[in-house]
Scaffold this active site. Structure first.
Site, mmCIF file in Angstrom:
data_model
loop_
_atom_site.group_PDB
_atom_site.id
_atom_site.type_symbol
_atom_site.label_atom_id
_atom_site.label_comp_id
_atom_site.label_asym_id
_atom_site.label_seq_id
_atom_site.Cartn_x
_atom_site.Cartn_y
_atom_site.Cartn_z
ATOM 1 N N HIS A 14 0.861 -1.198 0.000
ATOM 2 C CA HIS A 14 0.000 0.000 0.000
ATOM 3 C C HIS A 14 0.891 1.240 0.000
ATOM 4 O O HIS A 14 1.332 1.697 1.052
ATOM 5 C CB HIS A 14 -0.913 -0.032 1.249
ATOM 6 C CG HIS A 14 -1.912 1.080 1.328
ATOM 7 N ND1 HIS A 14 -3.048 0.991 2.110
ATOM 8 C CD2 HIS A 14 -1.963 2.314 0.766
ATOM 9 C CE1 HIS A 14 -3.740 2.102 2.018
ATOM 10 N NE2 HIS A 14 -3.085 2.937 1.204
ATOM 11 N N HIS A 16 1.177 4.859 -2.459
ATOM 12 C CA HIS A 16 0.779 5.678 -3.615
ATOM 13 C C HIS A 16 2.039 6.339 -4.154
ATOM 14 O O HIS A 16 2.663 7.131 -3.434
ATOM 15 C CB HIS A 16 -0.227 6.747 -3.200
ATOM 16 C CG HIS A 16 -1.448 6.197 -2.538
ATOM 17 N ND1 HIS A 16 -2.647 6.031 -3.202
ATOM 18 C CD2 HIS A 16 -1.667 5.753 -1.269
ATOM 19 C CE1 HIS A 16 -3.539 5.519 -2.381
ATOM 20 N NE2 HIS A 16 -2.974 5.335 -1.192
ATOM 21 N N HIS A 194 -9.724 1.223 -0.865
ATOM 22 C CA HIS A 194 -9.584 1.860 0.442
ATOM 23 C C HIS A 194 -10.954 1.805 1.106
ATOM 24 O O HIS A 194 -11.962 2.188 0.484
ATOM 25 C CB HIS A 194 -9.165 3.323 0.289
ATOM 26 C CG HIS A 194 -7.717 3.533 -0.028
ATOM 27 N ND1 HIS A 194 -7.100 2.941 -1.086
ATOM 28 C CD2 HIS A 194 -6.770 4.295 0.597
ATOM 29 C CE1 HIS A 194 -5.824 3.310 -1.108
ATOM 30 N NE2 HIS A 194 -5.592 4.137 -0.104
ATOM 31 N N GLU A 197 -11.041 3.740 6.441
ATOM 32 C CA GLU A 197 -9.966 4.642 6.895
ATOM 33 C C GLU A 197 -10.652 5.740 7.717
ATOM 34 O O GLU A 197 -10.451 5.836 8.917
ATOM 35 C CB GLU A 197 -9.215 5.213 5.678
ATOM 36 C CG GLU A 197 -8.062 6.142 6.038
ATOM 37 C CD GLU A 197 -7.382 6.764 4.805
ATOM 38 O OE1 GLU A 197 -7.958 6.720 3.700
ATOM 39 O OE2 GLU A 197 -6.266 7.310 4.968
ATOM 40 N N ASP A 275 1.844 4.086 2.730
ATOM 41 C CA ASP A 275 0.780 4.933 2.176
ATOM 42 C C ASP A 275 1.339 6.094 1.342
ATOM 43 O O ASP A 275 1.428 5.978 0.128
ATOM 44 C CB ASP A 275 -0.144 5.436 3.295
ATOM 45 C CG ASP A 275 -1.544 5.757 2.810
ATOM 46 O OD1 ASP A 275 -1.846 5.475 1.644
ATOM 47 O OD2 ASP A 275 -2.358 6.276 3.606
ATOM 48 N N ASP A 276 1.689 7.197 1.993
ATOM 49 C CA ASP A 276 2.224 8.377 1.291
ATOM 50 C C ASP A 276 3.452 8.869 2.048
ATOM 51 O O ASP A 276 3.409 9.902 2.737
ATOM 52 C CB ASP A 276 1.148 9.472 1.239
ATOM 53 C CG ASP A 276 -0.087 9.007 0.494
ATOM 54 O OD1 ASP A 276 -0.064 8.972 -0.743
ATOM 55 O OD2 ASP A 276 -1.078 8.646 1.165
HETATM 56 N N1 ADE Z 1 -4.723 8.795 -1.849
HETATM 57 C C1 ADE Z 1 -3.461 8.843 -1.421
HETATM 58 N N2 ADE Z 1 -3.395 8.476 -0.131
HETATM 59 C C2 ADE Z 1 -4.660 8.180 0.258
HETATM 60 C C3 ADE Z 1 -5.251 7.743 1.464
HETATM 61 N N3 ADE Z 1 -4.540 7.510 2.567
HETATM 62 N N4 ADE Z 1 -6.579 7.550 1.498
HETATM 63 C C4 ADE Z 1 -7.304 7.778 0.409
HETATM 64 N N5 ADE Z 1 -6.813 8.195 -0.752
HETATM 65 C C5 ADE Z 1 -5.492 8.385 -0.832
HETATM 66 ZN ZN ZN Z 2 -3.714 4.819 0.632
#
Ligand code: ADE
Ligand code: ZN
Length: 331
Positions: A14, A16, A194, A197, A275-276
């Site tokens: 996971h 992006h 997703h 969350e 994630d990011d």
């Molecule tokens: N796009 C990038 N990161 C995300 C996240 N944590 N939740 C939803 N969309 C995303």
């Molecule tokens: Zn994500």
């Protein structure tokens, strides 16, 4: 403990790729493409990375995408992530990208996918990291936009293994995307979404029942529903959990409150992911280090989480076995 985390070969499921755009690279690409950023410096940009919820993050994340213009930009973005992944002993990665955040800015579909694919393909040979690419639909947009884009994704099925669903969760339930996910499933794509969350447990249930997902991304809120949690555990549907993301987007108030141990105790196949990472302050090993310290993970917990990363991957069983065997040599 940290030595064990560093030592273990792992898969990331996971991440992006647009969320791995570090401010330094953002400035470099902006200069290369003659784009003015609304920030004077890397420090000024980083100072914006203080979010109260998912939407505040997404607003900045989509703005950052504007510097990605050419195939080489996407290559450089992916390569920068791959070098970090190599340092963290990631041997397999299944990355997300958001085609609509580029096509909607007038960047042709081929530009992003070709740049990303070339970098990951090179990394297979040069860094020994295998990969799959998952194209995500932006759920804040109408399903019709996803249906309109879908033929492009299908045309590139040789490079794209799966379909995902991301962006603003609240108010955009999985049921909105049934048509395009049914088609993707029929065409042989893996499908993930997703869910849970910020959204309720019912969105996780919808992703499973209506979209027939192979994995849930995040999934934290499934814990609000005991029956659903037991069903997910029983079916072995994996959750790709992202601790630092959960902290930075206030899904948990404090990392000590993170439910990872509860997830493992309930038999959920949880995995740890970044994630990011450029926005949330750490790559995969940082997620492990900080989580392990905050909730006191045992060596066995860490081993289970890493083992799950291969079990939950979309690698063929024969390759999973090789990775699991290699992992067991550390156990
Ligand atoms: N796009 C990038 N990161 C995300 C996240 N944590 N939740 C939803 N969309 C995303
Ligand atoms: Zn994500």
């Amino acid at each position: 403990m940290n030595e064990l985390i560093q030592l273990l070969p792992k898969a990331e499921l996971h991440m992006h790729i647009e969320g791995s755009l570090e401010p330094e690279l953002m400035f470099k690409l902006a200069a290369r493409n003659g784009i003015d950023l609304p920030y004077k410096s890397v420090d000024e940009l980083r100072a914006q990375y203080d979010f109260n919820n998912l939407q505040e993050f997404l607003d900045i994340y989509y703005q950052g995408c504007a510097v990605l213009q050419t195939e080489q930009d996407f290559y450089d973005l992916a390569w920068a992530y791959l070098e970090k992944a190599k340092q963290d002993h990631v041997v397999h990665t299944e990355i997300f990208y958001d085609p609509q955040s580029h096509t909607d800015r007038g960047i042709p579909f081929e530009v992003a996918i070709n740049g990303l694919y070339r970098a990951f393909d090179d990394a297979q040979e040069k860094l020994g990291i295998s990969f799959h690419i998952i194209a995500c639909f932006l759920r804040h947009l109408p399903e019709q936009d996803a249906l309109d884009l879908y033929p492009e994704i299908l045309k590139h099925q040789d490079k794209i293994l799966g379909i995902g669903l991301d962006s603003s969760e609240l108010g955009h339930p999985p049921e909105k995307y049934q048509q395009v996910f049914a088609q993707a499933k029929k065409d042989g794509f893996k499908v993930v979404a997703h869910a849970g969350e910020e959204g309720p447990a019912d969105y996780v249930k919808q992703a499973i029942d209506l979209l027939q997902v192979d994995r849930i991304d995040h999934g934290n809120r499934c814990l609000d529903d005991d029956i659903l949690t037991a069903q997910i555990a029983h079916k072995g549907i994996a959750l790709t959990v992202c601790p630092l993301s959960n902290l930075k987007l206030k899904v948990v108030e404090d990392l000590q409150d993170h439910p990872i141990k509860q997830m493992l105790k309930k038999g959920l196949m949880a995995t740890i992911n970044s994630d990011d990472p450029a926005y949330f302050g750490g790559y995969i090993n940082d997620n492990f280090y900080q989580l392990a310290a905050a909730v006191d993970l045992s060596d066995d917990d860490i081993f289970t989480l890493v083992e799950n990363s291969f079990k939950a991957s979309f690698l063929p069983d024969s390759i999973k076995e090789i990775h699991l065997k290699a992992l067991n040599s550390f156990g």
